[in-house]
Motif scaffolding. Structure first.
Motif, PDB file in Angstrom:
ATOM      1  N   ALA A 194       0.843  -1.201   0.000  1.00  0.00           N
ATOM      2  CA  ALA A 194       0.000   0.000   0.000  1.00  0.00           C
ATOM      3  C   ALA A 194       0.878   1.250   0.000  1.00  0.00           C
ATOM      4  O   ALA A 194       0.627   2.210  -0.737  1.00  0.00           O
ATOM      5  CB  ALA A 194      -0.939   0.001   1.205  1.00  0.00           C
ATOM      6  N   ALA A 195       1.926   1.220   0.835  1.00  0.00           N
ATOM      7  CA  ALA A 195       2.865   2.338   0.858  1.00  0.00           C
ATOM      8  C   ALA A 195       3.610   2.447  -0.475  1.00  0.00           C
ATOM      9  O   ALA A 195       3.908   3.550  -0.952  1.00  0.00           O
ATOM     10  CB  ALA A 195       3.856   2.180   2.015  1.00  0.00           C
ATOM     11  N   ARG A 197       2.432   1.629  -3.412  1.00  0.00           N
ATOM     12  CA  ARG A 197       1.539   2.244  -4.395  1.00  0.00           C
ATOM     13  C   ARG A 197       1.476   3.761  -4.203  1.00  0.00           C
ATOM     14  O   ARG A 197       1.406   4.523  -5.175  1.00  0.00           O
ATOM     15  CB  ARG A 197       0.141   1.622  -4.310  1.00  0.00           C
ATOM     16  CG  ARG A 197       0.059   0.251  -4.990  1.00  0.00           C
ATOM     17  CD  ARG A 197      -1.365  -0.262  -5.058  1.00  0.00           C
ATOM     18  NE  ARG A 197      -1.838  -0.697  -3.746  1.00  0.00           N
ATOM     19  CZ  ARG A 197      -1.668  -1.931  -3.271  1.00  0.00           C
ATOM     20  NH1 ARG A 197      -1.041  -2.852  -4.001  1.00  0.00           N
ATOM     21  NH2 ARG A 197      -2.137  -2.261  -2.069  1.00  0.00           N
ATOM     22  N   SER A 198       1.532   4.207  -2.962  1.00  0.00           N
ATOM     23  CA  SER A 198       1.536   5.644  -2.688  1.00  0.00           C
ATOM     24  C   SER A 198       2.851   6.298  -3.109  1.00  0.00           C
ATOM     25  O   SER A 198       2.873   7.472  -3.495  1.00  0.00           O
ATOM     26  CB  SER A 198       1.306   5.908  -1.191  1.00  0.00           C
ATOM     27  OG  SER A 198       0.026   5.454  -0.798  1.00  0.00           O
ATOM     28  N   ALA A 199       3.942   5.546  -3.042  1.00  0.00           N
ATOM     29  CA  ALA A 199       5.268   6.095  -3.368  1.00  0.00           C
ATOM     30  C   ALA A 199       5.562   6.051  -4.856  1.00  0.00           C
ATOM     31  O   ALA A 199       6.438   6.779  -5.337  1.00  0.00           O
ATOM     32  CB  ALA A 199       6.351   5.323  -2.604  1.00  0.00           C
ATOM     33  N   TRP A 200       4.842   5.196  -5.583  1.00  0.00           N
ATOM     34  CA  TRP A 200       5.177   5.007  -7.007  1.00  0.00           C
ATOM     35  C   TRP A 200       4.972   6.279  -7.824  1.00  0.00           C
ATOM     36  O   TRP A 200       5.867   6.704  -8.571  1.00  0.00           O
ATOM     37  CB  TRP A 200       4.329   3.868  -7.591  1.00  0.00           C
ATOM     38  CG  TRP A 200       4.664   3.612  -9.034  1.00  0.00           C
ATOM     39  CD1 TRP A 200       5.640   2.785  -9.510  1.00  0.00           C
ATOM     40  CD2 TRP A 200       4.048   4.211 -10.192  1.00  0.00           C
ATOM     41  NE1 TRP A 200       5.676   2.828 -10.886  1.00  0.00           N
ATOM     42  CE2 TRP A 200       4.711   3.694 -11.332  1.00  0.00           C
ATOM     43  CE3 TRP A 200       3.012   5.122 -10.364  1.00  0.00           C
ATOM     44  CZ2 TRP A 200       4.368   4.068 -12.628  1.00  0.00           C
ATOM     45  CZ3 TRP A 200       2.673   5.507 -11.662  1.00  0.00           C
ATOM     46  CH2 TRP A 200       3.343   4.978 -12.775  1.00  0.00           C
ATOM     47  N   TRP A 251      -0.377  -2.991  -9.226  1.00  0.00           N
ATOM     48  CA  TRP A 251      -1.818  -2.889  -9.476  1.00  0.00           C
ATOM     49  C   TRP A 251      -2.413  -4.155 -10.098  1.00  0.00           C
ATOM     50  O   TRP A 251      -3.556  -4.154 -10.522  1.00  0.00           O
ATOM     51  CB  TRP A 251      -2.107  -1.683 -10.352  1.00  0.00           C
ATOM     52  CG  TRP A 251      -2.217  -0.422  -9.532  1.00  0.00           C
ATOM     53  CD1 TRP A 251      -3.337   0.059  -8.930  1.00  0.00           C
ATOM     54  CD2 TRP A 251      -1.164   0.497  -9.199  1.00  0.00           C
ATOM     55  NE1 TRP A 251      -3.055   1.217  -8.254  1.00  0.00           N
ATOM     56  CE2 TRP A 251      -1.735   1.518  -8.398  1.00  0.00           C
ATOM     57  CE3 TRP A 251       0.200   0.564  -9.490  1.00  0.00           C
ATOM     58  CZ2 TRP A 251      -0.983   2.583  -7.902  1.00  0.00           C
ATOM     59  CZ3 TRP A 251       0.937   1.618  -9.000  1.00  0.00           C
ATOM     60  CH2 TRP A 251       0.354   2.607  -8.214  1.00  0.00           C
ATOM     61  N   SER A 311      -2.188   1.982 -12.724  1.00  0.00           N
ATOM     62  CA  SER A 311      -2.293   3.049 -11.726  1.00  0.00           C
ATOM     63  C   SER A 311      -3.333   4.103 -12.102  1.00  0.00           C
ATOM     64  O   SER A 311      -3.766   4.873 -11.241  1.00  0.00           O
ATOM     65  CB  SER A 311      -0.931   3.742 -11.554  1.00  0.00           C
ATOM     66  OG  SER A 311      -0.574   4.438 -12.740  1.00  0.00           O
ATOM     67  N   SER A 313      -2.848   6.767 -13.859  1.00  0.00           N
ATOM     68  CA  SER A 313      -2.216   8.065 -13.589  1.00  0.00           C
ATOM     69  C   SER A 313      -1.829   8.822 -14.850  1.00  0.00           C
ATOM     70  O   SER A 313      -0.974   9.710 -14.794  1.00  0.00           O
ATOM     71  CB  SER A 313      -0.971   7.858 -12.718  1.00  0.00           C
ATOM     72  OG  SER A 313      -0.028   7.018 -13.378  1.00  0.00           O
ATOM     73  N   SER A 364      -9.209  12.725  -3.601  1.00  0.00           N
ATOM     74  CA  SER A 364      -9.025  11.266  -3.534  1.00  0.00           C
ATOM     75  C   SER A 364      -8.022  10.759  -4.560  1.00  0.00           C
ATOM     76  O   SER A 364      -7.819   9.553  -4.694  1.00  0.00           O
ATOM     77  CB  SER A 364     -10.374  10.576  -3.757  1.00  0.00           C
ATOM     78  OG  SER A 364     -10.934  10.942  -5.013  1.00  0.00           O
ATOM     79  N   GLY A 365      -7.380  11.676  -5.284  1.00  0.00           N
ATOM     80  CA  GLY A 365      -6.370  11.267  -6.265  1.00  0.00           C
ATOM     81  C   GLY A 365      -6.737  11.721  -7.671  1.00  0.00           C
ATOM     82  O   GLY A 365      -7.791  12.311  -7.911  1.00  0.00           O
TER      83      GLY A 365
END
Length: 404
Positions: A194-195, A197-200, A251, A311, A313, A364-365
């Motif tokens: 989870a961390a 995915r937040s750092a990617w 993911w 992702s 993104s 939320s992103g």
């Protein structure tokens, strides 16, 4: 990311339409109207514009321009020499180029369409294998026309200082890139996906802002930010590495043990790139082209989802690419301000694109591109396409030309 592409052809400034057209636009041979062979203006057979026949050879340039007049017009330029040549129509006082023909072959005639107002003008011929020849200065007076777009030629020497400054800026970003990739690797090593995915995304966006340097990165760019394009094994291919390999795993339910190897390799590739950057040398002549290509590739790859491995993104990447474009423009600004009168319109357009993209950065992103409504997609596409079109002018202005 900047993808490999077909080598560029010279873009030329043409007064008709006031924009940038590919060199092939003026490449077709034309018949010189018989009434123009003595240098007098004649009506073109199909375009309704006045035509003037001019000639170039090893010792002369623009011979035959005997009756100068203002307004929109066409010069039918014929090469009587034994070698190809570039032909520029210049402001005799400032050296600004109003129009050019690249690679005019021996024995051929091609049209050069310009709008000329009052002033002094001269043709400059630059043979492939000889020094430049400047023709007789011709003066236009009493015209009501306003001269069309023109650009002061940019030399390689002009571009060396901004290239050095930009390369230093890239070097200064390397520490941040290494730190953020290190945080991504640490999260994977500890098993906290989870961390990870937040750092990617923060790590990836640092890299995406470096767009004008990818060509100098060489093979390292594919290792760090490559996709599965051209890989027989797809996402399972051992040559699929870097940010997108890790994105796919994060993911698509892969375990930390499956991702530790790719994370270690990415960190090592970044470390090697950082260590080698001081010895790298960017091509100064690429800066203007890269300012255009960054968002051109964003349009081609991010707005099609071809670089999304889970992702969602792509819009965040597009926003980072816009930052990268603006960084390049900032280093080119001292040269660009006096050469591109449309710069304020470009800056306004980039502001519009930024506002559009920022609207999809929610608490939320970032909104995934495939979640946009049709109207939202059309707005992003329109704003990005218009930005790319206007940036083509920057690429044209910074296309390095011989001046002697």
């Amino acid at each position: 990311m900047i993808r490999p592409r077909i080598p560029r052809s010279r873009r030329v400034l043409l007064a008709a339409g006031g924009g940038v057209l590919a060199a092939g636009t003026v490449a077709a041979a034309v018949l010189v109207p018989s009434g123009a062979r003595n240098g007098a203006a004649a009506q073109g057979p199909s375009d309704g514009l006045p035509h003037t026949a001019v000639q170039i050879s090893a010792s002369m340039c623009g011979d035959g321009w005997l009756r100068p007049h203002g307004g929109l017009q066409v010069f039918d330029v014929r090469n009587f020499s034994d070698s190809p040549a570039e032909v520029d129509l210049t402001d005799a006082a400032t050296g600004k180029v109003f129009g050019e023909i690249e690679g005019l072959a021996p024995g051929t005639t091609r049209p050069l369409q310009v709008t000329l107002g009052n002033g002094s003008y001269a043709f400059k011929c630059i043979p492939d294998d000889a020094d430049a020849v400047t023709g007789t200065t011709v003066t236009i007076s009493g015209s009501q026309a306003v001269s069309g777009p023109a650009a002061l030629p940019v030399t390689l020497q002009d571009l060396i200082p901004p290239a050095i400054s930009y390369q230093k800026w890239i070097g200064d970003r390397m520490a941040d890139l290494a730190a953020k990739v290190g945080a991504l690797k640490s999260a994977i090593d500890s098993g906290d996906l989870a961390a990870a995915r937040s750092a990617w995304l923060p790590a990836h966006l640092v890299y995406e802002r470096m767009g004008a340097a990818y060509g100098t990165f060489g093979d390292a760019d594919k290792a760090i930010n490559g996709t599965t394009a051209g890989l027989a094994g797809g996402t399972g291919d051992p040559h699929f590495t870097g940010f997108h390999r890790i994105e796919y795993g994060l993911w698509h339910g892969q375990s930390a043990s499956q991702l530790r190897g790719p994370a270690a390799q990415l960190a090592d590739d970044i470390s090697q790139l950082r260590a080698s950057w001081a010895q790298a040398r960017m091509d100064p002549g690429d800066l203007g082209l890269r300012a255009h290509e960054i968002l051109e590739n964003t349009l081609q790859f991010e707005l099609t989802g071809r670089t999304d491995y889970g992702s969602g993104s792509n819009l965040a990447t597009a926003r980072a690419n816009l930052d990268g474009t603006r960084t390049v423009l900032a280093y080119l600004r001292p040269l660009l301000t006096s050469r591109d009168p449309a710069l304020p319109q470009l800056e306004a357009q980039l502001d519009r694109l930024q506002h559009t993209l920022d609207s999809f950065d929610t608490p939320s992103g970032w909104t995934p591109f495939d979640k946009l409504t049709l109207d939202q997609r059309e707005r992003v596409d329109a704003d990005l396409s218009e930005s790319v079109e206007q940036l083509a002018q920057v690429a044209a202005v910074f296309d390095v030309r011989r001046t002697s």
